[in-house]
Design an enzyme around this catalytic site. Structure first.
Site, PDB file in Angstrom:
ATOM      1  N   HIS A  45      16.982  -3.034 -17.798  1.00  0.00           N
ATOM      2  CA  HIS A  45      17.402  -4.491 -17.380  1.00  0.00           C
ATOM      3  C   HIS A  45      16.112  -4.885 -16.379  1.00  0.00           C
ATOM      4  CE1 HIS A  45      19.217  -7.874 -15.385  1.00  0.00           C
ATOM      5  NE2 HIS A  45      19.401  -7.221 -14.351  1.00  0.00           N
ATOM      6  N   GLU A  73      21.534  -3.315  -3.797  1.00  0.00           N
ATOM      7  CA  GLU A  73      23.079  -4.034  -4.192  1.00  0.00           C
ATOM      8  C   GLU A  73      23.660  -2.632  -5.081  1.00  0.00           C
ATOM      9  OE1 GLU A  73      23.484  -7.479  -6.332  1.00  0.00           O
ATOM     10  OE2 GLU A  73      25.552  -7.682  -5.748  1.00  0.00           O
ATOM     11  N   ASP A  74      23.149  -1.964  -6.000  1.00  0.00           N
ATOM     12  CA  ASP A  74      23.591  -1.070  -6.894  1.00  0.00           C
ATOM     13  C   ASP A  74      23.360   0.480  -6.824  1.00  0.00           C
ATOM     14  OD1 ASP A  74      24.825  -3.196  -8.067  1.00  0.00           O
ATOM     15  OD2 ASP A  74      23.244  -3.542  -9.755  1.00  0.00           O
ATOM     16  N   ASP A 135      16.296 -12.312 -14.116  1.00  0.00           N
ATOM     17  CA  ASP A 135      17.322 -11.624 -13.926  1.00  0.00           C
ATOM     18  C   ASP A 135      18.601 -12.197 -14.794  1.00  0.00           C
ATOM     19  OD1 ASP A 135      19.292  -9.695 -13.062  1.00  0.00           O
ATOM     20  OD2 ASP A 135      19.938 -11.128 -11.595  1.00  0.00           O
ATOM     21  N   ASP A 256      13.223 -37.304 -32.195  1.00  0.00           N
ATOM     22  CA  ASP A 256      12.408 -36.150 -31.939  1.00  0.00           C
ATOM     23  C   ASP A 256      13.107 -34.767 -32.462  1.00  0.00           C
ATOM     24  OD1 ASP A 256      14.423 -36.461 -30.034  1.00  0.00           O
ATOM     25  OD2 ASP A 256      13.219 -35.966 -28.445  1.00  0.00           O
TER      26      ASP A 256
END
Ligand code: MN
Length: 562
Positions: A45, A73-74, A135, A256
């Site tokens: 990721h 954060e993780d 992200d 279009d």
């Protein structure tokens, strides 16, 4: 895993590439053992986020921060550690991204308000917004691994907040992809209907456009216009769906669905190409859109025209230069690319004219991060007529332009508004009626049991403050109102200079507030009608006695109004 990213960052200096590689190694270790919902190692990721940023041609700190964006954060990683290893700038970007993630989608708040709050945080540095968008884009690309209920929640937030942000930053590639990823999740029935409808329409349309392509190519060569690129692109599903909604779901009104896109070397060629097309086919009135002379608010530039093409089929053409094309696709991000690539001075000139507000924004932001001027600029382009101020606790309060500390106080709580006697603005004493500025920190000073004043009504900007002031006043003034009755006093007078002034003086001397005063002339008589609150019979009689003494007053008739 780093190889693909390494190829995508070849535009970055060798030293900076090394920093990015260090960030990769660090993130990989920090996320060791963590897995994505897909079962893949978490680092995939981080790398995917960084790759999207590299495709936007962002600078090295952004890409490094993209790799590290989830470490605070993780993982066990600390801010101090990041600062030591990667410096202030990268750490700032990671912190900003983390802050955005933590800003919860508050239930009960309108999406507009959430949007603004989120944007305010991102606005500290546009790169934070871009990292967050990258992200989110990767999370949306891998959303199928979530439970349906989570998919809907994530998609909802994406379409309400992130796609509009991408749009406002002019990054149509990300905006379009985010919307198309959300579409089947949020509107499954509509999505299936649409895809079924258009499949054969696309085929038909493309066969037709291939016929047209040869004709237009020949014509442009005859007109001596160099063609850099000539192709046709299908409209994105979600934007097509939104357009169809405007036209009663009638495909025949969408010109279009698939449009030609012609990329030519310079602006002069754009207009030559337009002329060549119009020489071939008659344009639809009102459908020539010159976004070169008048760019869209998000910076989009191109010329659009719709013509009665071969066999009378209505067809749209979009004409632009490579630079416009790049900016239309990448928006604000295109500027980092050009900063990096900025070798030719003549390009700098054209840089100024395009997307000027983003340039200014970035310059101001570089010079004075987070200052009022920066926020003011942002306001002009993003949130017209709104200001953002902060409570001492850092909560964002969103108010209309020109709002005062009294508006601010009422926004927080009606008691705070009612008892407001003063305000500290950015730590200094201010007045309660001065207009607040963006990013002011406002602290309200109160006096217990104080009531609002009537004159606040003359400067407050919000309707809620107005309403609450009136409410509080009507409660406190009940006894007085019950005593004072509104009278209309009719005076028949001789017309002479100073008559009105003499009458008004009597009212003033007796502290009676004239509400209205009208004059009329009829058959040589002048009549004055004065509306005023009068407390009791005694005051009325005294008033009449005084008025009678004025030279030229003939007759006085009082009339109770309520
Ligand atoms: Mn993430």
């Amino acid at each position: 895993m780093f190889e693909i990213l390494a190829k995508k960052i070849s535009y970055i200096s060798f030293d900076d590439q090394k920093t990015i590689q260090r960030a990769f190694e660090f993130a990989k270790k920090a996320h060791e053992g963590q897995k994505r919902k897909s079962g893949e190692p978490y680092i995939t990721h981080c790398v995917a986020t960084a790759e999207i940023l590299a495709e936007l041609k962002l600078d090295a700190p952004s890409i490094a921060a993209g790799l590290l964006h989830d470490t605070l954060e993780d993982t066990k990683t600390t801010e101090t550690e990041l600062k030591e290893l990667f410096g202030e700038e990268i750490t700032f970007l990671i912190k900003g991204t983390t802050k955005v993630s933590k800003l919860q989608y508050e239930a009960g708040k309108s999406s507009n308000e959430n949007f603004r709050r989120l944007f305010l945080v991102m606005a500290e540095d546009i790169r934070v917004a871009l990292i967050k968008l990258a992200d989110r884009l990767h999370n949306m690309r891998t959303i199928k691994y979530h439970k349906p209920i989570d998919q809907r929640r994530i998609a909802q937030k994406t379409i309400e907040i992130y796609a509009p942000i991408a749009n406002r930053l002019g990054i149509s590639s990300i905006k379009g992809e985010l919307e198309d990823l959300c579409f089947p999740i949020l509107y499954p029935r509509e999505y299936h209907w649409l895809t079924e409808q258009i499949n054969h329409k696309y085929e038909e349309r493309i066969a037709y456009l291939k016929r047209v392509e040869t004709i237009i190519r020949d014509e442009l060569i005859k007109a001596k216009v160099n063609i850099i690129q000539l192709d046709f692109r299908a409209k994105r599903y979600f934007s097509l769906y939104k357009k169809l909604q405007k036209y009663d779901m009638d495909f025949s009104k969408i010109y279009d669905l698939v449009a030609f896109r012609i990329i030519v070397p310079n602006i002069v060629d754009c207009y030559s190409a337009l002329g060549a097309i119009h020489a071939l086919w008659r344009p639809l009135p009102g459908r020539i859109k010159d976004y070169i002379a008048m760019p869209k608010p998000n910076g989009y530039k191109s010329i659009h025209t719709t013509v009665f093409c071969v066999d009378g089929v209505i067809t749209e053409f979009q004409i632009r230069t490579p630079l416009m094309h790049q900016e239309n696709e990448l928006g604000v991000a295109a500027h980092w690319f050009r900063d990096e690539m900025q070798k030719e001075p003549h390009k700098q000139l054209s840089r100024r004219s395009k997307f000027a507000w983003v340039e200014q924004l970035r310059e101001w932001q570089k010079e004075n991060p987070g200052t009022k001027e920066f926020f003011n600029r942002l306001k002009i382009d993003f949130f017209k007529d709104r200001i953002f101020v902060f409570t001492p606790h850092g909560d964002v309060i969103d108010l209309p332009d020109g709002a005062t500390p009294v508006d601010f106080a009422y926004r927080i709580h009606s008691d705070l508004g009612n008892q407001c006697v003063g305000a500290k603005i950015n730590g200094k004493m201010g007045t309660i009626n001065e207009p607040l500025q963006n990013s002011d920190v406002v602290e309200i000073i109160i006096q217990k049991n104080k009531k609002p004043s009537r004159n606040w009504l003359s400067f407050v900007k919000t309707s809620e403050a107005r309403r609450r002031i009136k409410q509080a006043l009507s409660i406190t003034q009940v006894p007085k109102n019950m005593l004072a009755k509104r009278y209309q006093i009719k005076l028949t007078v001789q017309d002479r200079t100073g008559m009105v002034k003499d009458i008004a003086n009597i009212f003033s001397q007796m502290n009676i507030n004239i509400e209205t005063l009208n004059t009329s002339k009829q058959k040589g008589e002048t009549t004055l009608i004065v509306d005023a609150p009068i407390e009791n019979k005694r005051q009325l009689n005294k008033l009449i006695t005084h008025l009678k003494k004025i030279k030229g007053v003939i007759q006085i008739t009082p009339l109770i109004l309520n």
